[in-house]
Enzyme design. Structure first.
Site, PDB file in Angstrom:
ATOM      1  CB  THR A   7      -0.772 -11.973  -1.210  1.00 36.72           C
ATOM      2  OG1 THR A   7      -0.669 -10.840  -2.072  1.00 36.72           O
ATOM      3  CG2 THR A   7      -0.155 -11.627   0.133  1.00 36.72           C
ATOM      4  CG  ASN A   9      -0.150  -6.393  -2.705  1.00 36.98           C
ATOM      5  OD1 ASN A   9       0.288  -5.731  -1.775  1.00 36.98           O
ATOM      6  ND2 ASN A   9      -0.969  -5.905  -3.618  1.00 36.98           N
ATOM      7  N   GLY A  11       1.956  -4.896   0.406  1.00 38.85           N
ATOM      8  CA  GLY A  11       0.970  -4.073   1.104  1.00 38.85           C
ATOM      9  C   GLY A  11      -0.134  -4.925   1.718  1.00 38.85           C
ATOM     10  CG  ASP A  69     -10.688 -13.564  -6.351  1.00 39.40           C
ATOM     11  OD1 ASP A  69      -9.590 -13.162  -6.788  1.00 39.40           O
ATOM     12  OD2 ASP A  69     -11.684 -13.699  -7.075  1.00 39.40           O
ATOM     13  NE  ARG A 181      -7.456  -7.256   0.219  1.00 42.14           N
ATOM     14  CZ  ARG A 181      -7.357  -6.385  -0.789  1.00 42.14           C
ATOM     15  NH1 ARG A 181      -7.036  -5.145  -0.558  1.00 42.14           N
ATOM     16  NH2 ARG A 181      -7.573  -6.763  -2.028  1.00 42.14           N
TER      17      ARG A 181
END
Length: 193
Positions: A7, A9, A11, A69, A181
């Site tokens: 990732t 990302n 966060g 995902d 998640r």
């Protein structure tokens, strides 16, 4: 032990770092290890797409790689937006466009029949061929009007009956306890222990 997280990302990386650190596992972003183009996510399921990313970045880095995902599956829409959650309204769309398309598609469906779930599939791929997978779900309903400032994506429309609020209204602590998640990560951690 070091694991590459597929990732960019920050966060998401922070979440994974916090969860893996107590097990003595250092989580690093793929961007800190190797520079390669992103793989094409051609899978028909969340699990297939997570596996594509985990295998691709594991081979590029020669380190164990954790990929996820995730997205939204609405029963009245036969599981859509599904693997197209991030680009439901088209390739160059944003959260607002995706939500507008979702609400439009559900106009004829009464609220109580708008059952939906957030789905997260995690795949941890090792260079020696081993693989660990984990799944998490968060059940809810899709409402017509957005509520709440927290979260992102479909969160302001995703009503969580347990809290009688949308995912964008509940606290981060509550969200982490029930989110797709968070639950997938808990499952993965139990398998790693």
């Amino acid at each position: 032990m070091k694991i590459v997280v597929a990732t960019h990302n920050k966060g998401k990386l922070r979440e994974f770092k916090a969860a893996l650190e107590p097990l003595g596992i250092e989580a690093v972003s793929i961007a800190d290890v190797v520079t390669v183009p992103e793989p094409e996510e051609t899978g028909a399921t969340f699990l297939e797409n997570a596996r594509i990313k985990a295998q691709y970045y594991m081979k590029a880095s020669q380190l164990p790689c954790l990929a996820d995902d995730s997205g939204l599956a609405v029963d009245a829409l036969d599981g859509a937006p599904g693997v197209y959650s991030a680009r439901y309204a088209g390739e160059a769309c944003d959260d607002e466009a995706n939500n507008a398309k979702l609400i439009q598609a559900l106009q004829a469906v009464p609220f109580e029949k708008r059952t939906a779930r957030y789905v997260c599939e995690l795949v941890l791929a090792y260079p020696d061929g081993r693989e660990i997978t984990a799944t998490g779900y968060c059940e809810g309903l899709i409402q017509d009007t957005p509520e709440g400032e927290g979260g992102f994506g479909y969160d302001p429309y995703f009503y969580v009956p347990q809290f009688q609020q949308t995912m964008a209204q509940i606290s981060l602590t509550q969200k982490n306890a029930i989110s797709h998640r968070g639950l997938a990560l808990q499952s993965l951690l139990s398998k790693l222990k």
